[in-house]
Design a protein around this motif. Structure first.
Motif, PDB file in Angstrom:
ATOM      1  N   GLY A  95       0.782  -1.223   0.000  1.00 23.28           N
ATOM      2  CA  GLY A  95       0.000   0.000   0.000  1.00 23.28           C
ATOM      3  C   GLY A  95       0.812   1.270   0.000  1.00 23.28           C
ATOM      4  N   ASP A  96       2.148   1.182   0.210  1.00 22.73           N
ATOM      5  CA  ASP A  96       2.984   2.375   0.119  1.00 22.73           C
ATOM      6  C   ASP A  96       2.959   2.883  -1.321  1.00 22.73           C
ATOM      7  OD1 ASP A  96       3.748   2.435   2.770  1.00 22.73           O
ATOM      8  OD2 ASP A  96       5.693   1.485   2.436  1.00 22.73           O
ATOM      9  N   PHE A  97       2.926   4.201  -1.491  1.00 21.65           N
ATOM     10  CA  PHE A  97       2.894   4.800  -2.830  1.00 21.65           C
ATOM     11  C   PHE A  97       4.274   4.684  -3.459  1.00 21.65           C
ATOM     12  CE2 PHE A  97       3.224   8.343  -5.794  1.00 21.65           C
ATOM     13  CZ  PHE A  97       2.092   8.134  -6.560  1.00 21.65           C
ATOM     14  N   LEU A  98       4.333   4.031  -4.623  1.00 23.33           N
ATOM     15  CA  LEU A  98       5.600   3.779  -5.304  1.00 23.33           C
ATOM     16  C   LEU A  98       5.588   4.458  -6.672  1.00 23.33           C
ATOM     17  CD1 LEU A  98       8.224   2.118  -4.834  1.00 23.33           C
ATOM     18  CD2 LEU A  98       7.131   0.251  -6.063  1.00 23.33           C
ATOM     19  N   LEU A  99       6.589   5.270  -6.937  1.00 23.56           N
ATOM     20  CA  LEU A  99       6.748   5.974  -8.208  1.00 23.56           C
ATOM     21  C   LEU A  99       7.938   5.377  -8.945  1.00 23.56           C
ATOM     22  CD1 LEU A  99       6.232   8.325 -10.205  1.00 23.56           C
ATOM     23  CD2 LEU A  99       7.716   9.729  -8.737  1.00 23.56           C
ATOM     24  N   ASP A 100       7.685   4.756 -10.092  1.00 17.98           N
ATOM     25  CA  ASP A 100       8.728   4.129 -10.906  1.00 17.98           C
ATOM     26  C   ASP A 100       9.126   5.111 -12.006  1.00 17.98           C
ATOM     27  OD1 ASP A 100      10.164   2.544 -12.808  1.00 17.98           O
ATOM     28  OD2 ASP A 100       9.133   0.742 -12.102  1.00 17.98           O
ATOM     29  N   VAL A 101      10.403   5.513 -12.034  1.00 15.13           N
ATOM     30  CA  VAL A 101      10.857   6.511 -12.996  1.00 15.13           C
ATOM     31  C   VAL A 101      11.721   5.909 -14.110  1.00 15.13           C
ATOM     32  CG1 VAL A 101      10.679   8.416 -11.357  1.00 15.13           C
ATOM     33  CG2 VAL A 101      12.857   7.187 -11.567  1.00 15.13           C
ATOM     34  N   ARG A 102      11.665   4.595 -14.274  1.00 13.01           N
ATOM     35  CA  ARG A 102      12.413   3.952 -15.360  1.00 13.01           C
ATOM     36  C   ARG A 102      11.740   4.236 -16.706  1.00 13.01           C
ATOM     37  NH1 ARG A 102      12.284  -1.905 -14.333  1.00 13.01           N
ATOM     38  NH2 ARG A 102      10.202  -1.369 -13.636  1.00 13.01           N
ATOM     39  N   GLU A 103      12.444   3.982 -17.777  1.00 14.30           N
ATOM     40  CA  GLU A 103      11.911   4.228 -19.114  1.00 14.30           C
ATOM     41  C   GLU A 103      10.920   3.131 -19.515  1.00 14.30           C
ATOM     42  OE1 GLU A 103      12.268   7.089 -20.647  1.00 14.30           O
ATOM     43  OE2 GLU A 103      13.609   7.781 -19.054  1.00 14.30           O
ATOM     44  N   ASP A 104      10.192   3.386 -20.601  1.00 15.29           N
ATOM     45  CA  ASP A 104       9.097   2.498 -21.010  1.00 15.29           C
ATOM     46  C   ASP A 104       9.520   1.052 -21.201  1.00 15.29           C
ATOM     47  OD1 ASP A 104       7.139   4.483 -20.927  1.00 15.29           O
ATOM     48  OD2 ASP A 104       7.446   5.038 -23.035  1.00 15.29           O
ATOM     49  N   ASP A 105      10.668   0.801 -21.851  1.00 15.58           N
ATOM     50  CA  ASP A 105      11.081  -0.585 -22.090  1.00 15.58           C
ATOM     51  C   ASP A 105      11.358  -1.316 -20.776  1.00 15.58           C
ATOM     52  OD1 ASP A 105      13.367   1.039 -21.715  1.00 15.58           O
ATOM     53  OD2 ASP A 105      14.629  -0.307 -22.907  1.00 15.58           O
ATOM     54  N   GLU A 106      11.913  -0.615 -19.808  1.00 16.35           N
ATOM     55  CA  GLU A 106      12.180  -1.221 -18.501  1.00 16.35           C
ATOM     56  C   GLU A 106      10.866  -1.543 -17.786  1.00 16.35           C
ATOM     57  OE1 GLU A 106      16.017   0.784 -16.656  1.00 16.35           O
ATOM     58  OE2 GLU A 106      14.694   2.282 -17.576  1.00 16.35           O
TER      59      GLU A 106
END
Length: 109
Positions: free
Chosen positions: A12-23
């Motif tokens: 439930g922790d808010f997670l922001l993934d900043v990797r590129e689309d292919d990743e």
């Protein structure tokens, strides 16, 4: 810079993934918000809209470098943000699920 270990993250922790689309397409944490670092400034509003008002933003990338940059930016904007140490590599190593958009098992690219 504020940092958190993968082991300290809770469901439930808010997670922001900043990797590129292919990743992202190869595999990501279920429920994470995906905003690639290359689009981050232009899409900053999406992050602030989606982030919990009284919670923390946990920023993740592959190993921690790009997420550290985004974490510092968010902190400068007054957002309660922390960098996930070791990124998705540590996430997968810790046995946390990595999935595709179709809900199938994924992998860290």
């Amino acid at each position: 810079m504020p940092t958190v270990e993968v082991a300290d993250l809770k469901d439930g922790d808010f997670l922001l993934d900043v990797r590129e689309d292919d990743e992202w397409q190869a595999g990501h944490a279920e429920g994470a918000l995906h905003v690639p670092i290359s689009e981050f400034v232009a899409r900053y509003g999406e992050v602030t809209e989606a982030a919990p008002q009284d919670g923390r933003v946990h920023v993740i990338c592959r190993s921690g470098g790009r997420s550290a940059q985004v974490t510092m930016y968010l902190v400068q904007q007054g957002v309660d943000a922390v960098n996930v140490d070791g990124g998705m590599e540590m996430w997968a190593h810790a046995g946390r699920p990595v999935v595709t958009d179709q809900g199938q098992p994924g992998y860290v690219l």
